[in-house]
Design a protein around this motif. Structure first.
Motif: not given
Length: 136
Positions: A77-87, A107-113, A115-121
């Motif tokens: 989940a953190a990897a998806w968040g980092a990818l989205a936040g960096i992009a 950072l805000v987008v990365g944190a939100c993604v 959390l969403a990815a962790f919930y989904l996973l």
């Protein structure tokens, strides 16, 4: 001679594994090249920026989708968040915004993604079933 039924004859390439990364990479690359252009002339530098940005994002999305299942759910989940936040932070920084606002938005987008990815996973993981005890 025909192959045994248990052994696949060849590995099939599906559009599902390449479709999303290629589409995201194309859209991201076009958008990354269009932001600094601001309606001006398209230069080779902007084309190179778009191609490299799109390839990096497409490769990252492909790698996370292809080999992400071997990572535990929290780092995945953190990897998806980092990818989205960096992009998103990178795209925002191309619009001549300050580095601080691009960093905060990333950072805000990365944190939100994350959390969403962790919930989904967490809600879609394969939980091993306990064996049922049967009393005689």
């Amino acid at each position: 001679m025909a192959a045994h039924a248990a052994v696949p004859a060849r590995r099939h390439l599906s559009t599902h594994s390449f479709g999303l990364p290629v589409t995201l990479g194309l859209a991201y690359g076009i958008y990354a090249a269009a932001i600094p252009r601001e309606g001006g002339v398209l230069t080779w530098g902007l084309v190179l920026l778009g191609v490299v940005s799109g390839l990096v994002l497409a490769g990252s999305v492909y790698a996370l989708r292809r080999w992400g299942h071997v990572i535990p759910r929290e780092p995945h989940a953190a990897a998806w968040g980092a990818l989205a936040g960096i992009a998103i932070g990178f795209l925002y920084s191309l619009s001549d915004a300050s580095i601080w606002s691009a960093t905060v938005l990333g950072l805000v987008v990365g944190a939100c993604v994350t959390l969403a990815a962790f919930y989904l996973l967490y809600t879609h993981e394969n939980v091993p079933r306990r064996p049922v005890r049967r009393t005689p």
